[in-house]
Scaffold this motif. Sequence first.
Motif, short mmCIF file in Angstrom:
data_model
loop_
_atom_site.label_atom_id
_atom_site.label_comp_id
_atom_site.label_asym_id
_atom_site.label_seq_id
_atom_site.Cartn_x
_atom_site.Cartn_y
_atom_site.Cartn_z
N ALA A 32 61.96 35.16 86.32
CA ALA A 32 60.89 35.79 87.10
C ALA A 32 60.20 34.78 88.00
O ALA A 32 59.81 35.09 89.13
N ASN A 33 60.06 33.55 87.51
CA ASN A 33 59.35 32.52 88.27
C ASN A 33 60.03 32.17 89.59
O ASN A 33 59.35 31.79 90.54
N VAL A 34 61.36 32.26 89.64
CA VAL A 34 62.07 31.83 90.85
C VAL A 34 61.57 32.60 92.09
O VAL A 34 61.03 31.97 93.00
N PRO A 35 61.67 33.95 92.12
CA PRO A 35 61.14 34.63 93.31
C PRO A 35 59.63 34.51 93.44
O PRO A 35 59.11 34.36 94.55
N LEU A 36 58.92 34.55 92.31
CA LEU A 36 57.45 34.50 92.36
C LEU A 36 56.95 33.17 92.94
O LEU A 36 56.04 33.15 93.76
N VAL A 37 57.58 32.07 92.52
CA VAL A 37 57.17 30.76 93.03
C VAL A 37 57.52 30.62 94.51
O VAL A 37 56.74 30.07 95.28
N LEU A 38 58.67 31.17 94.90
CA LEU A 38 59.05 31.09 96.32
C LEU A 38 58.04 31.85 97.19
O LEU A 38 57.61 31.36 98.23
N ILE A 39 57.64 33.04 96.73
CA ILE A 39 56.62 33.80 97.47
C ILE A 39 55.30 33.04 97.47
O ILE A 39 54.61 32.94 98.49
N GLY A 40 54.96 32.46 96.31
CA GLY A 40 53.72 31.68 96.19
C GLY A 40 53.70 30.50 97.14
O GLY A 40 52.68 30.24 97.79
N LEU A 41 54.83 29.81 97.25
CA LEU A 41 54.92 28.68 98.17
C LEU A 41 54.71 29.15 99.61
O LEU A 41 53.97 28.54 100.37
N TYR A 42 55.35 30.27 99.94
CA TYR A 42 55.20 30.83 101.28
C TYR A 42 53.74 31.16 101.55
O TYR A 42 53.19 30.85 102.61
N LEU A 43 53.09 31.79 100.57
CA LEU A 43 51.70 32.21 100.70
C LEU A 43 50.79 31.00 100.94
O LEU A 43 49.98 31.00 101.89
N TRP B 84 56.91 18.69 95.26
CA TRP B 84 58.21 18.14 94.85
C TRP B 84 58.51 18.51 93.39
O TRP B 84 59.62 18.95 93.06
N ALA B 85 57.50 18.36 92.52
CA ALA B 85 57.68 18.68 91.10
C ALA B 85 58.09 20.15 90.93
O ALA B 85 58.97 20.48 90.14
N LEU B 86 57.44 21.00 91.71
CA LEU B 86 57.72 22.44 91.63
C LEU B 86 59.16 22.74 92.03
O LEU B 86 59.89 23.45 91.33
N ILE B 87 59.58 22.16 93.16
CA ILE B 87 60.94 22.39 93.65
C ILE B 87 61.97 21.78 92.69
O ILE B 87 62.97 22.41 92.34
N HIS B 88 61.67 20.55 92.23
CA HIS B 88 62.60 19.88 91.31
C HIS B 88 62.74 20.65 90.00
O HIS B 88 63.85 20.86 89.50
N HIS B 89 61.62 21.10 89.47
CA HIS B 89 61.63 21.84 88.20
C HIS B 89 62.33 23.19 88.36
O HIS B 89 63.03 23.64 87.46
N MET B 90 62.15 23.81 89.53
CA MET B 90 62.80 25.10 89.78
C MET B 90 64.31 24.93 89.88
O MET B 90 65.07 25.71 89.28
N LEU B 91 64.76 23.90 90.62
CA LEU B 91 66.21 23.64 90.71
C LEU B 91 66.78 23.33 89.33
O LEU B 91 67.86 23.82 88.96
N SER B 121 66.06 18.16 95.80
CA SER B 121 64.62 18.42 95.66
C SER B 121 63.82 17.63 96.69
O SER B 121 62.84 18.14 97.24
N ILE B 122 64.27 16.41 97.00
CA ILE B 122 63.54 15.59 97.99
C ILE B 122 63.71 16.19 99.39
O ILE B 122 62.74 16.36 100.13
N VAL B 123 64.95 16.57 99.72
CA VAL B 123 65.22 17.16 101.04
C VAL B 123 64.42 18.46 101.22
O VAL B 123 63.77 18.68 102.25
N LEU B 124 64.45 19.31 100.20
CA LEU B 124 63.73 20.59 100.29
C LEU B 124 62.22 20.39 100.41
O LEU B 124 61.55 21.14 101.13
N THR B 125 61.71 19.37 99.73
CA THR B 125 60.27 19.09 99.82
C THR B 125 59.90 18.66 101.24
O THR B 125 58.91 19.13 101.81
N ILE B 126 60.73 17.78 101.83
CA ILE B 126 60.49 17.34 103.21
C ILE B 126 60.54 18.53 104.15
O ILE B 126 59.66 18.71 105.00
N LEU B 127 61.53 19.41 103.98
CA LEU B 127 61.65 20.61 104.82
C LEU B 127 60.42 21.50 104.69
O LEU B 127 59.91 22.03 105.68
N LEU B 128 59.94 21.66 103.45
CA LEU B 128 58.75 22.49 103.20
C LEU B 128 57.55 21.94 103.95
O LEU B 128 56.80 22.69 104.58
N TRP B 129 57.39 20.61 103.92
CA TRP B 129 56.24 20.00 104.58
C TRP B 129 56.37 20.06 106.10
O TRP B 129 55.36 20.22 106.79
N PHE B 130 57.59 19.96 106.59
CA PHE B 130 57.81 20.13 108.04
C PHE B 130 57.39 21.54 108.42
O PHE B 130 56.69 21.74 109.42
#
Lengths: 126, 136
Positions: A32-43, B84-91, B121-130
């Motif tokens: 559940a966290n995968v889509p929720l976190v992605l939306i949260g990041l976007y928000l 970064w922690a969020l993206i890394h932990h999610m991956l 995770s590092i590349v995605l974090t940089i992309l997110l900040w861009f």
Amino acid sequence: MNMRTPLGKVRGLGSAKDGTEHFWHQRLTAVANVPLVLIGLYLVVSLTGAPYSEVYQTLSSPLAAIFLFLFSFSVLSHMRLGMQVVIEDYVHGEFTKVLLVMFNTFFVMFTGALILYAIFKLSFGG
Amino acid sequence: MSEANPTKVAAKARPLSPHLSIYKPIPTMVASIVHRLTGVGLYFGMFLFAWWLFAAATNQAYFEWVNSLFGSLLGRIFLLAFSWALIHHMLGGIKHLVQDTGRAIEKNFTTTMAKWHFVASIVLTILLWFAAYAAR
């Protein structure tokens, strides 16, 4: 009337007496966290540097409230389970361990209360 | 060895399995530790997200003060680490979900995956900040 034998009732529950519930809920909330976190990041990213009026308007919309509720519930459940495992892995004193597992729940509940209050106030606070 | 007290025998220090510091760090092991560390970090970071929401619900002055803290240099460094922690932990989590089904567990593959995990995770974090800076 429960027709199960005493042995049948305890089978598969293990020493924690809750079977695979912890493991399963960790996975359930992870999915559940995968889509929720992605939306949260976007928000959050879409609101960076935005003026207060815009932040308020976005967060007080019904969709944001429903999202924030789902996001918080899933993330808080997930992190409570995760922290419990970390505590159980590294804290060996029985008293300290039980105390920390309790504080873990208190911390998660407090964070959840803070978020719930914010959602209610943003949605209905006028 | 004159008295054979069974309670004393049980209390004697017995050999333990080696601790983490004994082993040479290998990618899968580092990935595992970092997954746990990022999880613990996110746990406390979530409280700050709650605080930000609380601030948004409180009033404009309070929100702007909290937002200025997050916008400060220290705040930005924290947010960079948090994202970064969020993206890394999610991956890592997605990797675990796949591995729960019995796939992707061959040892050479997991080592390669552990290395690419950090790159991704590092590349995605940089992309997110861009994206975040471009949006402003």
